[in-house]
Scaffold this motif. Structure first.
Motif, short mmCIF file in Angstrom:
data_model
loop_
_atom_site.label_atom_id
_atom_site.label_comp_id
_atom_site.label_asym_id
_atom_site.label_seq_id
_atom_site.Cartn_x
_atom_site.Cartn_y
_atom_site.Cartn_z
N TYR A 1 0.88 -0.98 -0.05
CA TYR A 1 0.06 0.00 -0.12
C TYR A 1 0.80 1.15 0.05
CZ TYR A 1 -4.25 -2.51 1.46
OH TYR A 1 -5.14 -3.40 1.44
N ARG A 2 0.20 2.45 -0.55
CA ARG A 2 0.99 3.60 -0.50
C ARG A 2 0.86 3.96 1.00
NH1 ARG A 2 -0.03 7.43 -5.84
NH2 ARG A 2 1.29 6.16 -7.22
N ASN A 3 0.06 3.93 1.52
CA ASN A 3 -0.41 4.25 2.82
C ASN A 3 -0.80 2.93 3.55
OD1 ASN A 3 -1.25 5.50 5.22
ND2 ASN A 3 -2.96 6.65 4.26
N PRO A 4 0.38 2.38 4.39
CA PRO A 4 0.01 1.24 5.07
C PRO A 4 -1.09 1.20 6.01
CG PRO A 4 2.58 1.72 4.81
CD PRO A 4 1.77 2.88 4.48
N ALA A 5 -1.07 2.36 6.86
CA ALA A 5 -2.24 2.50 7.70
C ALA A 5 -3.57 2.33 7.22
CB ALA A 5 -2.01 3.95 8.35
N ALA A 6 -3.71 2.52 5.95
CA ALA A 6 -5.06 2.21 5.25
C ALA A 6 -5.50 0.73 5.60
CB ALA A 6 -5.15 2.64 3.86
N GLY A 7 -4.64 -0.19 5.66
CA GLY A 7 -4.89 -1.69 5.90
C GLY A 7 -5.17 -1.97 6.89
N ILE A 8 -5.04 -1.10 8.14
CA ILE A 8 -5.22 -1.50 9.60
C ILE A 8 -6.78 -1.32 9.85
CG2 ILE A 8 -4.73 -0.69 11.97
CD1 ILE A 8 -1.77 0.24 10.84
N GLY A 9 -7.23 -2.03 10.64
CA GLY A 9 -8.55 -2.14 11.02
C GLY A 9 -9.09 -3.68 10.89
N SER A 10 -10.48 -3.58 11.15
CA SER A 10 -11.37 -4.83 11.00
C SER A 10 -11.40 -5.21 9.41
CB SER A 10 -12.61 -4.65 11.77
OG SER A 10 -13.64 -5.83 11.34
N SER A 11 -11.36 -6.43 8.99
CA SER A 11 -11.58 -6.53 7.67
C SER A 11 -12.97 -6.66 7.25
CB SER A 11 -10.98 -7.92 7.08
OG SER A 11 -11.35 -9.17 8.05
N TYR A 12 -14.10 -6.79 8.35
CA TYR A 12 -15.46 -6.72 8.22
C TYR A 12 -15.94 -5.50 8.09
CZ TYR A 12 -14.84 -11.55 10.05
OH TYR A 12 -14.17 -12.88 9.93
N GLN A 13 -15.05 -4.37 8.44
CA GLN A 13 -15.77 -2.89 8.63
C GLN A 13 -16.49 -2.74 6.75
OE1 GLN A 13 -13.12 -0.14 9.93
NE2 GLN A 13 -14.14 1.69 9.80
N GLY A 14 -17.45 -2.05 7.32
CA GLY A 14 -18.27 -1.56 5.90
C GLY A 14 -19.22 -2.82 5.31
N ALA A 15 -18.87 -3.92 5.70
CA ALA A 15 -19.84 -5.19 5.22
C ALA A 15 -21.14 -4.78 5.92
CB ALA A 15 -19.56 -6.44 6.05
N SER B 1 -20.99 0.02 13.75
CA SER B 1 -19.99 0.77 14.63
C SER B 1 -20.34 1.57 15.50
CB SER B 1 -19.03 1.40 13.40
OG SER B 1 -20.00 2.44 12.90
N GLN B 2 -19.66 2.36 16.35
CA GLN B 2 -19.99 3.46 17.25
C GLN B 2 -20.74 4.49 16.65
OE1 GLN B 2 -16.81 4.58 19.50
NE2 GLN B 2 -16.95 2.76 20.98
N ALA B 3 -20.24 4.67 15.46
CA ALA B 3 -21.00 5.97 14.58
C ALA B 3 -22.35 5.66 14.11
CB ALA B 3 -19.79 6.21 13.45
N ASP B 4 -22.58 4.20 13.75
CA ASP B 4 -23.83 3.83 13.44
C ASP B 4 -24.70 4.00 14.43
OD1 ASP B 4 -23.02 3.03 10.90
OD2 ASP B 4 -22.53 0.81 11.62
#
Length: 114
Positions: free
Chosen positions: A6-20, A25-28
């Motif tokens: 990745y150009r921005n490795p931080a973009a790959g951090i987090g849950s792989s289920y996010q957005g499914a 999420s708390q925001a929801d």
């Protein structure tokens, strides 16, 4: 993640289920409940009665009022931020009196409204 280049490795951090579709999420939750949440504020209705008497203790006047008062998150003295706990307050006024109150409405009541 390091092998994805990745150009921005931080973009790959987090849950792989996010957005499914089933991901919550708390925001929801805050989107739905946020409008109803009022942290550290309460509303009170206060009624008061007063009398005036002359030197012979004869009743000369009476009055009854009603005030709607709201406790708000800010402290009396703005020296302390809203999020500071009571144990960490620096202002003596805030230590003694705490949060601010605002009068939302005030009215005189007639005898028929009591």
């Amino acid at each position: 993640i390091s092998t994805y280049k990745y150009r921005n490795p931080a973009a790959g951090i987090g849950s792989s289920y996010q957005g499914a579709p089933g991901y919550l999420s708390q925001a929801d939750l805050l989107t739905v409940f946020g409008n109803a949440a009022t942290p550290r504020s309460d509303t009170f209705t206060i009624r008061a009665h007063g009398e005036a008497r002359d030197a012979n203790n004869k009743l000369t006047a009476t009055a009854v009022c009603e005030a709607v008062v709201q406790r708000i998150p800010e402290y009396i003295d703005p020296a302390d931020k809203t999020e500071i706990a009571a144990a960490g307050l620096s202002s003596d006024a805030n230590k003694h009196f705490g949060r601010r109150f605002e009068i939302v409405s005030f009215r005189w009541l007639s005898s028929g409204e009591i």
